[in-house]
Design a protein around this motif. Structure first.
Motif, PDB file in Angstrom:
ATOM      1  N   THR A  16      -5.849   1.518   1.488  1.00 40.38           N
ATOM      2  CA  THR A  16      -4.758   2.398   1.117  1.00 40.38           C
ATOM      3  C   THR A  16      -4.943   2.344  -0.399  1.00 40.38           C
ATOM      4  O   THR A  16      -5.460   1.355  -1.328  1.00 40.38           O
ATOM      5  CB  THR A  16      -3.517   1.547   1.201  1.00 40.38           C
ATOM      6  OG1 THR A  16      -3.605   0.006   0.753  1.00 40.38           O
ATOM      7  CG2 THR A  16      -3.197   1.521   2.625  1.00 40.38           C
ATOM      8  N   GLY A  18      -2.151   2.479  -3.501  1.00 43.57           N
ATOM      9  CA  GLY A  18      -0.727   2.366  -3.657  1.00 43.57           C
ATOM     10  C   GLY A  18      -0.228   2.822  -2.070  1.00 43.57           C
ATOM     11  O   GLY A  18      -0.448   2.208  -1.084  1.00 43.57           O
ATOM     12  N   SER A  19       0.972   3.978  -1.991  1.00 42.63           N
ATOM     13  CA  SER A  19       1.323   4.145  -0.725  1.00 42.63           C
ATOM     14  C   SER A  19       0.449   5.239   0.239  1.00 42.63           C
ATOM     15  O   SER A  19       0.668   5.310   1.284  1.00 42.63           O
ATOM     16  CB  SER A  19       2.934   4.703  -0.821  1.00 42.63           C
ATOM     17  OG  SER A  19       2.824   6.031  -1.733  1.00 42.63           O
TER      18      SER A  19
END
Lengths: 305, 261
Positions: A16, A18-19
Protein backbone atom coordinates in the motif's frame (compact mmCIF):
# COMPACT_ATOMS: atom_id res chain seq x y z
CA UNK A 1 17.84 -26.13 -4.90
CA UNK A 2 15.66 -28.89 -6.37
CA UNK A 3 12.88 -28.35 -8.87
CA UNK A 4 10.11 -28.44 -6.29
CA UNK A 5 11.44 -25.53 -4.21
CA UNK A 6 10.07 -22.32 -5.63
CA UNK A 7 12.50 -19.59 -6.70
CA UNK A 8 9.86 -17.04 -5.71
CA UNK A 9 7.16 -17.76 -3.21
CA UNK A 10 4.61 -15.05 -2.43
CA UNK A 11 1.78 -15.57 0.02
CA UNK A 12 -0.90 -12.92 0.58
CA UNK A 13 1.60 -10.32 -0.55
CA UNK A 14 0.38 -6.75 -0.46
CA UNK A 15 1.68 -3.24 -0.91
CA UNK A 16 0.00 0.00 0.00
CA UNK A 17 1.03 3.60 -0.62
CA UNK A 18 -0.89 5.58 1.98
CA UNK A 19 -4.51 4.61 1.41
CA UNK A 20 -3.86 3.34 -2.12
CA UNK A 21 -3.62 -0.44 -2.42
CA UNK A 22 -1.21 -1.18 -5.25
CA UNK A 23 -0.92 -4.91 -4.65
CA UNK A 24 -3.77 -6.64 -2.86
CA UNK A 25 -3.07 -10.02 -1.24
CA UNK A 26 -1.57 -11.90 -4.13
CA UNK A 27 -0.10 -15.40 -3.93
CA UNK A 28 2.03 -17.09 -6.56
CA UNK A 29 5.06 -19.32 -6.91
CA UNK A 30 7.70 -19.45 -9.60
CA UNK A 31 9.69 -22.65 -10.05
CA UNK A 32 13.20 -23.21 -11.41
CA UNK A 33 13.41 -23.05 -15.20
CA UNK A 34 10.02 -21.41 -15.60
CA UNK A 35 9.22 -18.32 -17.62
CA UNK A 36 6.52 -16.63 -15.61
CA UNK A 37 4.59 -13.62 -16.88
CA UNK A 38 2.65 -10.86 -15.19
CA UNK A 39 0.03 -9.51 -17.54
CA UNK A 40 -2.26 -6.62 -16.86
CA UNK A 41 -3.34 -3.13 -17.82
CA UNK A 42 -1.48 -0.03 -16.61
CA UNK A 43 -1.73 0.39 -12.86
CA UNK A 44 -2.45 -3.29 -12.23
CA UNK A 45 0.42 -3.57 -9.72
CA UNK A 46 2.88 -5.44 -11.93
CA UNK A 47 5.83 -3.10 -11.53
CA UNK A 48 5.23 -2.79 -7.78
CA UNK A 49 5.36 -6.58 -7.54
CA UNK A 50 8.62 -6.64 -9.52
CA UNK A 51 10.14 -4.04 -7.20
CA UNK A 52 9.29 -6.12 -4.16
CA UNK A 53 10.88 -9.20 -5.77
CA UNK A 54 13.98 -7.10 -6.51
CA UNK A 55 14.18 -6.17 -2.82
CA UNK A 56 14.10 -2.43 -3.55
CA UNK A 57 10.59 -1.79 -2.28
CA UNK A 58 9.49 -3.20 1.09
CA UNK A 59 6.24 -5.13 1.21
CA UNK A 60 3.32 -3.94 3.35
CA UNK A 61 1.94 -7.34 4.25
CA UNK A 62 2.11 -11.09 3.63
CA UNK A 63 5.27 -12.98 2.89
CA UNK A 64 7.67 -12.94 -0.02
CA UNK A 65 10.55 -15.37 -0.32
CA UNK A 66 13.13 -15.29 -3.09
CA UNK A 67 15.57 -18.24 -3.28
CA UNK A 68 13.86 -19.43 -0.09
CA UNK A 69 14.86 -16.31 1.86
CA UNK A 70 12.73 -13.46 3.15
CA UNK A 71 13.03 -10.62 0.61
CA UNK A 72 12.74 -7.85 3.21
CA UNK A 73 15.71 -9.14 5.23
CA UNK A 74 18.26 -10.78 2.94
CA UNK A 75 18.30 -8.04 0.31
CA UNK A 76 21.98 -8.10 -0.43
CA UNK A 77 22.35 -11.86 -0.80
CA UNK A 78 19.21 -12.04 -2.96
CA UNK A 79 20.21 -9.09 -5.15
CA UNK A 80 23.59 -10.70 -5.77
CA UNK A 81 21.80 -13.50 -7.64
CA UNK A 82 19.30 -11.36 -9.57
CA UNK A 83 19.46 -9.86 -13.03
CA UNK A 84 17.17 -6.91 -13.52
CA UNK A 85 15.87 -5.22 -16.68
CA UNK A 86 13.99 -2.13 -15.48
CA UNK A 87 11.12 -0.55 -17.34
CA UNK A 88 13.10 2.62 -17.94
CA UNK A 89 16.42 2.28 -19.69
CA UNK A 90 18.92 3.65 -17.18
CA UNK A 91 22.28 3.15 -18.83
CA UNK A 92 25.15 5.54 -18.09
CA UNK A 93 24.99 7.89 -21.05
CA UNK A 94 28.57 9.11 -20.58
CA UNK A 95 29.97 5.61 -21.13
CA UNK A 96 30.35 3.25 -24.07
CA UNK A 97 28.62 -0.14 -24.19
CA UNK A 98 31.70 -1.87 -22.84
CA UNK A 99 32.23 0.67 -20.08
CA UNK A 100 28.60 0.45 -19.01
CA UNK A 101 28.93 -3.27 -18.42
CA UNK A 102 32.33 -2.92 -16.77
CA UNK A 103 31.11 -0.30 -14.29
CA UNK A 104 28.10 -2.48 -13.56
CA UNK A 105 30.26 -5.55 -12.99
CA UNK A 106 32.09 -3.65 -10.25
CA UNK A 107 28.84 -3.21 -8.33
CA UNK A 108 28.70 -7.01 -8.15
CA UNK A 109 32.32 -7.24 -7.10
CA UNK A 110 33.30 -9.24 -10.18
CA UNK A 111 37.09 -9.15 -10.72
CA UNK A 112 38.03 -7.08 -13.77
CA UNK A 113 39.62 -9.86 -15.76
CA UNK A 114 36.66 -12.17 -15.33
CA UNK A 115 34.28 -9.31 -16.12
CA UNK A 116 36.08 -8.37 -19.34
CA UNK A 117 35.74 -11.87 -20.79
CA UNK A 118 32.13 -12.04 -19.76
CA UNK A 119 31.35 -8.64 -21.27
CA UNK A 120 32.75 -9.61 -24.69
CA UNK A 121 30.66 -12.76 -24.55
CA UNK A 122 27.50 -10.85 -23.58
CA UNK A 123 27.99 -8.18 -26.23
CA UNK A 124 28.21 -10.98 -28.77
CA UNK A 125 25.07 -12.59 -27.34
CA UNK A 126 23.01 -9.41 -27.74
CA UNK A 127 24.64 -8.66 -31.13
CA UNK A 128 26.32 -5.46 -30.03
CA UNK A 129 29.98 -6.47 -30.42
CA UNK A 130 30.36 -3.90 -33.20
CA UNK A 131 29.04 -1.20 -30.89
CA UNK A 132 31.46 -2.12 -28.12
CA UNK A 133 33.16 1.29 -27.97
CA UNK A 134 30.20 3.43 -29.00
CA UNK A 135 28.59 5.89 -26.60
CA UNK A 136 25.07 5.06 -25.43
CA UNK A 137 23.50 8.12 -27.00
CA UNK A 138 24.40 6.82 -30.46
CA UNK A 139 22.44 3.58 -29.97
CA UNK A 140 18.90 2.95 -31.19
CA UNK A 141 16.11 2.13 -28.73
CA UNK A 142 16.35 -1.57 -29.51
CA UNK A 143 20.13 -1.62 -29.03
CA UNK A 144 19.82 0.12 -25.67
CA UNK A 145 17.26 -2.44 -24.57
CA UNK A 146 19.57 -5.28 -25.63
CA UNK A 147 22.43 -3.70 -23.74
CA UNK A 148 20.26 -3.48 -20.62
CA UNK A 149 19.54 -7.18 -21.07
CA UNK A 150 23.27 -7.91 -21.35
CA UNK A 151 23.86 -5.81 -18.24
CA UNK A 152 21.28 -7.87 -16.34
CA UNK A 153 23.23 -11.03 -17.23
CA UNK A 154 26.63 -9.75 -16.06
CA UNK A 155 26.46 -11.67 -12.75
CA UNK A 156 25.15 -14.96 -14.23
CA UNK A 157 21.88 -14.48 -12.38
CA UNK A 158 19.80 -17.33 -11.00
CA UNK A 159 16.67 -15.30 -11.66
CA UNK A 160 16.04 -12.74 -14.37
CA UNK A 161 13.42 -10.06 -13.63
CA UNK A 162 12.25 -8.01 -16.60
CA UNK A 163 9.79 -5.14 -16.37
CA UNK A 164 8.27 -4.49 -19.82
CA UNK A 165 11.37 -5.71 -21.68
CA UNK A 166 10.20 -4.63 -25.15
CA UNK A 167 8.27 -1.47 -24.32
CA UNK A 168 8.37 1.13 -27.09
CA UNK A 169 10.30 -1.03 -29.57
CA UNK A 170 9.53 -1.62 -33.22
CA UNK A 171 8.55 -5.18 -34.31
CA UNK A 172 12.05 -6.12 -35.50
CA UNK A 173 13.65 -5.03 -32.25
CA UNK A 174 10.99 -6.84 -30.22
CA UNK A 175 11.52 -10.07 -32.13
CA UNK A 176 15.24 -9.88 -31.50
CA UNK A 177 14.67 -9.50 -27.74
CA UNK A 178 12.21 -12.40 -27.78
CA UNK A 179 14.75 -14.52 -29.61
CA UNK A 180 17.33 -13.79 -26.90
CA UNK A 181 14.87 -14.56 -24.13
CA UNK A 182 14.00 -17.85 -25.88
CA UNK A 183 17.68 -18.78 -25.86
CA UNK A 184 17.94 -17.96 -22.16
CA UNK A 185 14.80 -20.00 -21.52
CA UNK A 186 16.22 -22.97 -23.41
CA UNK A 187 19.35 -22.78 -21.24
CA UNK A 188 17.13 -23.38 -18.22
CA UNK A 189 17.07 -19.87 -16.80
CA UNK A 190 14.24 -18.80 -14.55
CA UNK A 191 12.64 -15.64 -15.90
CA UNK A 192 9.91 -13.42 -14.49
CA UNK A 193 8.57 -10.57 -16.58
CA UNK A 194 5.75 -8.10 -16.90
CA UNK A 195 4.16 -7.04 -20.13
CA UNK A 196 1.02 -5.69 -21.60
CA UNK A 197 1.81 -7.12 -24.99
CA UNK A 198 -0.33 -10.23 -25.09
CA UNK A 199 1.56 -11.71 -27.98
CA UNK A 200 4.74 -11.48 -25.94
CA UNK A 201 3.18 -13.36 -23.04
CA UNK A 202 1.71 -15.98 -25.34
CA UNK A 203 5.04 -16.62 -27.03
CA UNK A 204 7.29 -16.71 -24.01
CA UNK A 205 5.46 -17.81 -20.88
CA UNK A 206 5.18 -21.26 -19.44
CA UNK A 207 2.77 -19.83 -16.94
CA UNK A 208 1.31 -16.42 -16.32
CA UNK A 209 -1.03 -14.47 -14.12
CA UNK A 210 -3.38 -11.74 -15.26
CA UNK A 211 -3.53 -8.88 -12.77
CA UNK A 212 -5.96 -6.02 -12.49
CA UNK A 213 -6.31 -3.42 -9.75
CA UNK A 214 -3.73 -5.10 -7.54
CA UNK A 215 -5.29 -8.56 -7.66
CA UNK A 216 -4.48 -11.73 -9.55
CA UNK A 217 -7.52 -12.65 -11.66
CA UNK A 218 -6.31 -15.93 -13.13
CA UNK A 219 -3.22 -18.09 -13.30
CA UNK A 220 -2.24 -20.80 -15.75
CA UNK A 221 -0.47 -21.65 -18.99
CA UNK A 222 -1.46 -19.53 -22.00
CA UNK A 223 -3.18 -22.50 -23.70
CA UNK A 224 -5.13 -23.50 -20.58
CA UNK A 225 -6.27 -19.94 -20.00
CA UNK A 226 -7.51 -19.61 -23.56
CA UNK A 227 -9.39 -22.91 -23.57
CA UNK A 228 -10.71 -22.40 -20.05
CA UNK A 229 -12.01 -18.88 -20.50
CA UNK A 230 -12.90 -18.38 -24.14
CA UNK A 231 -12.82 -21.82 -25.71
CA UNK A 232 -10.46 -22.82 -28.49
CA UNK A 233 -12.09 -20.69 -31.19
CA UNK A 234 -14.06 -17.54 -31.73
CA UNK A 235 -16.65 -16.82 -34.39
CA UNK A 236 -17.35 -13.16 -35.06
CA UNK A 237 -20.47 -11.90 -36.81
CA UNK A 238 -22.18 -8.58 -37.41
CA UNK A 239 -24.24 -7.32 -34.54
CA UNK A 240 -27.85 -7.35 -35.80
CA UNK A 241 -31.05 -8.28 -33.94
CA UNK A 242 -31.46 -11.21 -36.32
CA UNK A 243 -28.07 -12.64 -35.49
CA UNK A 244 -28.63 -12.22 -31.75
CA UNK A 245 -31.95 -14.07 -32.03
CA UNK A 246 -30.19 -16.88 -33.90
CA UNK A 247 -27.43 -17.21 -31.37
CA UNK A 248 -29.92 -17.19 -28.51
CA UNK A 249 -31.62 -20.13 -30.24
CA UNK A 250 -28.34 -22.02 -30.57
CA UNK A 251 -27.71 -21.64 -26.86
CA UNK A 252 -23.98 -20.78 -27.13
CA UNK A 253 -22.15 -18.17 -25.03
CA UNK A 254 -21.43 -14.86 -26.73
CA UNK A 255 -20.50 -11.27 -26.06
CA UNK A 256 -21.28 -8.06 -27.87
CA UNK A 257 -18.48 -5.62 -28.63
CA UNK A 258 -19.69 -2.57 -30.50
CA UNK A 259 -20.91 -3.62 -33.95
CA UNK A 260 -19.59 -7.13 -33.50
CA UNK A 261 -20.80 -10.30 -31.78
CA UNK A 262 -18.22 -12.81 -30.55
CA UNK A 263 -19.23 -16.42 -29.99
CA UNK A 264 -16.87 -18.48 -27.84
CA UNK A 265 -16.85 -22.09 -28.97
CA UNK A 266 -14.81 -25.25 -29.40
CA UNK A 267 -16.66 -26.00 -32.59
CA UNK A 268 -16.33 -23.05 -34.97
CA UNK A 269 -17.34 -24.87 -38.16
CA UNK A 270 -20.73 -25.86 -36.86
CA UNK A 271 -21.45 -22.48 -35.34
CA UNK A 272 -20.54 -20.70 -38.56
CA UNK A 273 -22.55 -23.15 -40.62
CA UNK A 274 -25.69 -22.80 -38.55
CA UNK A 275 -25.31 -19.02 -38.64
CA UNK A 276 -25.29 -19.10 -42.43
CA UNK A 277 -28.10 -21.66 -42.56
CA UNK A 278 -30.58 -20.10 -40.17
CA UNK A 279 -30.02 -16.34 -40.26
CA UNK A 280 -28.49 -13.71 -42.46
CA UNK A 281 -25.25 -12.96 -40.63
CA UNK A 282 -23.45 -10.72 -43.19
CA UNK A 283 -19.72 -11.19 -42.58
CA UNK A 284 -18.72 -14.16 -40.48
CA UNK A 285 -15.18 -14.66 -39.37
CA UNK A 286 -13.78 -17.61 -37.43
CA UNK A 287 -10.39 -17.56 -35.70
CA UNK A 288 -8.41 -19.17 -32.87
CA UNK A 289 -9.07 -17.87 -29.39
CA UNK A 290 -6.12 -15.87 -28.03
CA UNK A 291 -4.82 -14.58 -24.77
CA UNK A 292 -6.05 -11.18 -25.83
CA UNK A 293 -9.62 -12.48 -25.73
CA UNK A 294 -9.05 -13.83 -22.21
CA UNK A 295 -7.47 -10.57 -21.17
CA UNK A 296 -10.26 -8.38 -22.51
CA UNK A 297 -12.92 -10.69 -21.13
CA UNK A 298 -11.42 -10.55 -17.64
CA UNK A 299 -10.25 -6.96 -17.40
CA UNK A 300 -13.05 -5.37 -19.41
CA UNK A 301 -12.85 -3.10 -22.41
CA UNK A 302 -12.97 0.21 -20.63
CA UNK A 303 -9.88 2.36 -21.01
CA UNK A 304 -7.66 1.89 -17.98
CA UNK A 305 -5.82 5.13 -17.59
CA UNK B 1 7.59 0.56 8.50
CA UNK B 2 10.77 -1.43 8.70
CA UNK B 3 12.83 1.61 7.69
CA UNK B 4 12.00 3.62 10.79
CA UNK B 5 14.97 2.13 12.63
CA UNK B 6 17.93 3.73 10.96
CA UNK B 7 21.12 1.74 10.64
CA UNK B 8 23.16 2.69 7.58
CA UNK B 9 24.44 -0.26 5.59
CA UNK B 10 27.86 0.93 4.59
CA UNK B 11 30.54 -1.21 3.01
CA UNK B 12 33.20 -0.69 0.40
CA UNK B 13 30.33 -0.58 -2.07
CA UNK B 14 30.28 3.18 -1.57
CA UNK B 15 33.71 3.34 -3.22
CA UNK B 16 32.34 1.67 -6.36
CA UNK B 17 29.74 4.41 -6.65
CA UNK B 18 32.49 6.98 -6.07
CA UNK B 19 34.60 5.30 -8.74
CA UNK B 20 31.76 5.49 -11.27
CA UNK B 21 31.56 9.26 -10.82
CA UNK B 22 35.34 9.55 -10.93
CA UNK B 23 35.38 7.69 -14.28
CA UNK B 24 32.72 9.99 -15.73
CA UNK B 25 34.63 13.06 -14.51
CA UNK B 26 37.85 12.03 -16.18
CA UNK B 27 36.06 11.10 -19.41
CA UNK B 28 35.25 14.78 -19.76
CA UNK B 29 38.27 16.23 -17.98
CA UNK B 30 38.95 18.86 -20.63
CA UNK B 31 35.84 20.79 -19.62
CA UNK B 32 36.15 19.90 -15.95
CA UNK B 33 39.59 21.31 -15.27
CA UNK B 34 39.26 24.64 -16.99
CA UNK B 35 36.91 26.45 -14.53
CA UNK B 36 39.01 25.93 -11.37
CA UNK B 37 42.03 27.14 -13.32
CA UNK B 38 40.48 30.25 -14.89
CA UNK B 39 38.23 31.34 -12.04
CA UNK B 40 40.88 32.30 -9.44
CA UNK B 41 42.88 34.14 -12.07
CA UNK B 42 39.86 36.29 -12.92
CA UNK B 43 39.06 37.00 -9.28
CA UNK B 44 42.67 37.73 -8.37
CA UNK B 45 43.02 40.15 -11.24
CA UNK B 46 39.66 41.91 -10.91
CA UNK B 47 39.09 41.97 -7.18
CA UNK B 48 42.49 41.26 -5.69
CA UNK B 49 44.60 43.57 -7.79
CA UNK B 50 41.89 45.86 -9.23
CA UNK B 51 39.73 46.53 -6.20
CA UNK B 52 42.74 45.92 -3.96
CA UNK B 53 44.33 49.10 -5.34
CA UNK B 54 41.70 51.09 -3.46
CA UNK B 55 41.44 48.88 -0.40
CA UNK B 56 45.13 48.57 0.27
CA UNK B 57 45.51 46.41 3.38
CA UNK B 58 43.12 44.69 5.80
CA UNK B 59 44.54 44.09 9.31
CA UNK B 60 48.01 44.61 7.86
CA UNK B 61 47.48 42.04 5.06
CA UNK B 62 47.53 43.07 1.37
CA UNK B 63 43.98 42.74 0.01
CA UNK B 64 44.89 40.15 -2.61
CA UNK B 65 46.31 37.89 0.14
CA UNK B 66 43.20 38.52 2.21
CA UNK B 67 40.84 37.19 -0.46
CA UNK B 68 43.06 34.37 -1.82
CA UNK B 69 42.09 31.88 0.97
CA UNK B 70 38.44 32.92 0.59
CA UNK B 71 38.57 31.98 -3.10
CA UNK B 72 39.73 28.48 -2.14
CA UNK B 73 37.00 28.21 0.51
CA UNK B 74 34.32 29.31 -1.98
CA UNK B 75 35.53 26.79 -4.50
CA UNK B 76 35.36 24.02 -1.86
CA UNK B 77 31.79 25.08 -1.12
CA UNK B 78 30.61 25.45 -4.70
CA UNK B 79 32.08 22.28 -6.13
CA UNK B 80 30.62 19.96 -3.49
CA UNK B 81 27.34 21.82 -3.17
CA UNK B 82 26.52 21.96 -6.87
CA UNK B 83 27.70 18.39 -7.42
CA UNK B 84 25.41 17.00 -4.72
CA UNK B 85 22.41 19.16 -5.62
CA UNK B 86 21.93 19.56 -9.37
CA UNK B 87 24.21 16.75 -10.54
CA UNK B 88 23.02 14.23 -7.97
CA UNK B 89 19.43 15.17 -8.70
CA UNK B 90 19.96 14.54 -12.41
CA UNK B 91 21.47 11.15 -11.65
CA UNK B 92 18.69 10.30 -9.21
CA UNK B 93 15.66 11.64 -11.06
CA UNK B 94 16.41 11.94 -14.77
CA UNK B 95 19.08 9.33 -15.47
CA UNK B 96 17.78 6.83 -12.87
CA UNK B 97 21.38 5.96 -12.08
CA UNK B 98 20.53 5.23 -8.45
CA UNK B 99 17.84 2.76 -9.53
CA UNK B 100 20.37 0.95 -11.69
CA UNK B 101 22.80 0.78 -8.77
CA UNK B 102 20.37 -0.54 -6.17
CA UNK B 103 19.35 -3.33 -8.53
CA UNK B 104 22.79 -4.78 -7.67
CA UNK B 105 24.07 -5.85 -4.23
CA UNK B 106 24.62 -2.15 -3.43
CA UNK B 107 22.31 -0.65 -0.81
CA UNK B 108 20.94 2.86 -1.19
CA UNK B 109 23.02 3.93 1.84
CA UNK B 110 26.16 3.10 -0.11
CA UNK B 111 24.96 4.88 -3.21
CA UNK B 112 24.40 8.09 -1.26
CA UNK B 113 27.63 7.70 0.72
CA UNK B 114 29.48 7.28 -2.59
CA UNK B 115 27.85 10.43 -3.95
CA UNK B 116 28.89 12.38 -0.82
CA UNK B 117 32.47 11.12 -1.02
CA UNK B 118 32.53 12.09 -4.67
CA UNK B 119 31.25 15.60 -3.86
CA UNK B 120 34.09 15.96 -1.35
CA UNK B 121 36.55 14.65 -3.94
CA UNK B 122 35.42 17.32 -6.37
CA UNK B 123 36.11 19.95 -3.73
CA UNK B 124 39.55 18.43 -3.31
CA UNK B 125 40.28 18.41 -7.06
CA UNK B 126 39.04 21.97 -7.64
CA UNK B 127 40.73 23.50 -4.63
CA UNK B 128 43.99 21.74 -5.52
CA UNK B 129 44.02 23.27 -8.98
CA UNK B 130 43.12 26.62 -7.49
CA UNK B 131 45.80 26.39 -4.84
CA UNK B 132 48.38 25.72 -7.52
CA UNK B 133 47.35 28.94 -9.26
CA UNK B 134 47.51 30.90 -6.00
CA UNK B 135 50.94 29.51 -5.23
CA UNK B 136 52.07 30.54 -8.73
CA UNK B 137 50.86 34.07 -8.02
CA UNK B 138 52.75 34.00 -4.71
CA UNK B 139 49.75 35.11 -2.67
CA UNK B 140 49.70 32.22 -0.16
CA UNK B 141 52.26 31.07 2.44
CA UNK B 142 54.09 27.79 2.13
CA UNK B 143 54.26 25.15 3.46
CA UNK B 144 51.23 25.62 5.73
CA UNK B 145 48.91 26.27 2.76
CA UNK B 146 49.40 22.66 1.63
CA UNK B 147 47.24 21.54 4.57
CA UNK B 148 44.35 22.97 2.58
CA UNK B 149 44.50 19.78 0.48
CA UNK B 150 43.33 17.34 3.19
CA UNK B 151 41.14 20.01 4.72
CA UNK B 152 39.29 20.57 1.42
CA UNK B 153 38.06 16.99 1.52
CA UNK B 154 36.63 17.38 5.03
CA UNK B 155 34.98 20.72 4.29
CA UNK B 156 33.78 19.41 0.93
CA UNK B 157 32.10 16.50 2.69
CA UNK B 158 30.24 18.99 4.89
CA UNK B 159 28.85 20.91 1.92
CA UNK B 160 28.07 17.64 0.13
CA UNK B 161 26.00 16.50 3.12
CA UNK B 162 24.11 19.78 3.34
CA UNK B 163 23.50 19.71 -0.41
CA UNK B 164 22.24 16.13 -0.32
CA UNK B 165 19.68 17.09 2.33
CA UNK B 166 18.25 19.68 -0.07
CA UNK B 167 18.28 17.14 -2.91
CA UNK B 168 16.39 14.68 -0.71
CA UNK B 169 13.57 17.09 0.03
CA UNK B 170 13.32 19.15 -3.16
CA UNK B 171 10.14 18.64 -5.21
CA UNK B 172 12.00 19.21 -8.47
CA UNK B 173 15.22 20.47 -9.99
CA UNK B 174 14.01 24.09 -10.23
CA UNK B 175 13.37 24.28 -6.48
CA UNK B 176 17.11 23.72 -5.97
CA UNK B 177 17.53 27.35 -7.03
CA UNK B 178 16.24 28.36 -3.60
CA UNK B 179 19.14 27.01 -1.54
CA UNK B 180 21.51 28.24 -4.25
CA UNK B 181 20.32 31.83 -4.01
CA UNK B 182 19.16 32.01 -0.41
CA UNK B 183 21.94 30.00 1.21
CA UNK B 184 24.99 29.76 -1.04
CA UNK B 185 25.00 33.31 -2.44
CA UNK B 186 24.65 35.05 0.98
CA UNK B 187 27.41 32.82 2.33
CA UNK B 188 29.60 33.72 -0.61
CA UNK B 189 29.26 37.37 0.40
CA UNK B 190 28.89 37.40 4.19
CA UNK B 191 31.31 34.80 5.55
CA UNK B 192 34.34 37.01 5.96
CA UNK B 193 35.20 36.33 2.34
CA UNK B 194 35.78 39.78 0.77
CA UNK B 195 35.71 41.88 3.96
CA UNK B 196 36.28 41.07 7.65
CA UNK B 197 33.21 40.11 9.70
CA UNK B 198 34.01 42.85 12.27
CA UNK B 199 32.43 45.48 10.04
CA UNK B 200 29.02 43.76 10.17
CA UNK B 201 26.42 44.65 12.86
CA UNK B 202 26.79 42.55 16.04
CA UNK B 203 23.79 40.29 15.40
CA UNK B 204 24.87 39.41 11.88
CA UNK B 205 28.39 38.70 13.08
CA UNK B 206 27.10 36.17 15.61
CA UNK B 207 24.88 34.61 12.97
CA UNK B 208 27.75 34.33 10.49
CA UNK B 209 30.09 32.78 13.08
CA UNK B 210 27.52 30.39 14.54
CA UNK B 211 25.52 29.25 11.54
CA UNK B 212 27.30 29.85 8.25
CA UNK B 213 29.59 26.92 7.44
CA UNK B 214 31.59 28.98 4.97
CA UNK B 215 32.68 31.35 7.78
CA UNK B 216 34.35 28.43 9.53
CA UNK B 217 35.92 27.19 6.32
CA UNK B 218 37.29 30.64 5.45
CA UNK B 219 38.72 30.94 8.96
CA UNK B 220 40.64 27.70 8.47
CA UNK B 221 41.92 28.40 4.96
CA UNK B 222 42.93 31.96 5.90
CA UNK B 223 44.80 30.77 9.00
CA UNK B 224 46.69 28.35 6.76
CA UNK B 225 47.53 30.69 3.87
CA UNK B 226 48.61 33.49 6.26
CA UNK B 227 50.39 31.08 8.67
CA UNK B 228 48.41 32.57 11.52
CA UNK B 229 46.97 29.80 13.71
CA UNK B 230 44.78 31.13 16.52
CA UNK B 231 42.68 29.08 19.00
CA UNK B 232 39.69 30.04 16.88
CA UNK B 233 41.21 27.83 14.16
CA UNK B 234 40.66 24.76 16.34
CA UNK B 235 37.10 25.78 17.11
CA UNK B 236 36.40 26.00 13.37
CA UNK B 237 37.92 22.58 12.67
CA UNK B 238 35.81 21.08 15.48
CA UNK B 239 32.64 22.82 14.28
CA UNK B 240 33.17 21.56 10.73
CA UNK B 241 33.95 17.99 11.86
CA UNK B 242 30.86 17.65 14.03
CA UNK B 243 28.51 19.02 11.38
CA UNK B 244 30.10 16.94 8.65
CA UNK B 245 29.32 13.73 10.54
CA UNK B 246 25.83 14.96 11.36
CA UNK B 247 24.89 15.92 7.80
CA UNK B 248 26.48 12.77 6.38
CA UNK B 249 24.02 10.58 8.26
CA UNK B 250 21.03 12.90 8.10
CA UNK B 251 21.31 13.19 4.32
CA UNK B 252 21.48 9.40 3.89
CA UNK B 253 18.45 9.07 6.12
CA UNK B 254 16.45 11.66 4.17
CA UNK B 255 17.38 10.07 0.87
CA UNK B 256 16.20 6.67 2.06
CA UNK B 257 12.94 8.24 3.12
CA UNK B 258 12.54 9.70 -0.33
CA UNK B 259 13.58 6.73 -2.44
CA UNK B 260 12.66 3.57 -0.53
CA UNK B 261 8.89 3.45 -0.86
Amino acid sequence: MDATTPIIDAQDLSKTFGSFVAVNNISFSVFPGEVFGFLGPNGAGKTTTMKMIQCVSPKSGGSLKVFGREAGIYQRSIKKRLGVVPQETNLDTEFTCFENLLVYSRYFGIPKQEATGRIEELLRFVQLEEKRDVLIERLSGGMKRRLVLARALINNPDLLVLDEPTIGLDPQARHLIWEKLKVLQAQGNTIVFTTHYLEEAERLCNRLVIMDEGKILVEGSPADLVSGHVGSDIVEAEHTPEVIACIENMGVSYEVFGDMVQIFTDNPREVAKSLFDTCNPGHVFARRGSLEDVFLKLTGRALKD
Amino acid sequence: MAQSVYIPRLTRGALKVWRRNWDVFFKTYQVNFLPPFIEPILYLLAIGFGLGMFVGEIDGVPYVEFIAPALVAISIMNSAFFECTYSSFVRMYYQKTFDAMIATPLALDEVIAGELLWGATRSFIYSSVMLAVLIAFGVVDLPLSLFILPFSFLAGLLFAGIAMCFTAITPGIDALNYPSFLFITPMFLFSGTFFPLDVLPGGLQIFARGFLPLTQVVTVTRSLTLSDLSPYFLYSIGWISVLTVLFFFVSIHLMKRRLIV
